[in-house]
Design an enzyme around this catalytic site. Structure first.
Site: not given
Length: 177
Positions: A49, A60, A174
């Site tokens: 990634e 994040d 994911y």
């Protein structure tokens, strides 16, 4: 069949789990980022990634937020990230998934991004802030150039929503934890 699908088939047939590391492109600089992903590929990373720096990476944690800020301070753009992939792809077949947000793709142009990403060898895109119908449309557009839009699910995802996401997922799902 693309490199992501091939990799998961290979992992399944060998009974192995996959290792998918994350690196922000441009932190500390583009040359070092390239060296890092090359080393990861040489050491057996199954998929890499590659983070696209963004000014407001709200999904994040502080580590990725800081790495994004350092890369942006270096002037790193989406075009630079694609150039890193192009250089990497000249020697390695390890699947690359770009990890980022929708705004930089919109600024770059969705079709232009899709076409440029395909031409340099990007295998997938994980766009953290794209959901539902928007994700479905983007997934279809990316699939035209054999790029998987990686879907995200959270522990709070309902069974109905998970079924919808899984039905349209490409590449892999994911799991946010």
């Amino acid at each position: 069949m693309n490199r992501i699908e091939n990799k998961f088939n290979e992992l399944r047939s060998s009974g192995r789990k996959g290792f998918i590391p994350f690196v922000t492109a441009g932190d500390p600089d583009l040359a070092t980022s390239l060296s890092i992903i090359e080393a990861l590929a040489e050491e057996g990373a199954d998929i890499i990634e590659l983070g696209v720096p963004f000014s407001d990476p709200m999904a994040d944690g502080p580590t990725i937020q800081s790495s994004s800020q350092r890369a942006l301070a270096n002037g790193v753009s989406l075009g630079d990230v694609l150039a890193v992939v192009r250089e990497f792809r000249s020697s390695f077949k390890t699947p690359i998934v770009l990890f980022g947000y929708l705004n930089p793709l919109l600024q770059y142009g969705i079709e232009r991004f899709r076409d440029d990403a395909a031409s340099v060898g990007v295998d997938g895109a994980l766009v953290t802030d794209v959901v539902d119908e928007e994700a479905s449309e983007l997934s279809d557009r990316f699939a035209e150039r054999n790029i998987d839009l990686i879907s995200l699910v959270a522990p709070t995802t309902t069974d109905d929503r998970l079924a919808k996401i899984a039905a349209r997922a490409r590449g892999f799902i994911y799991a946010v934890s």
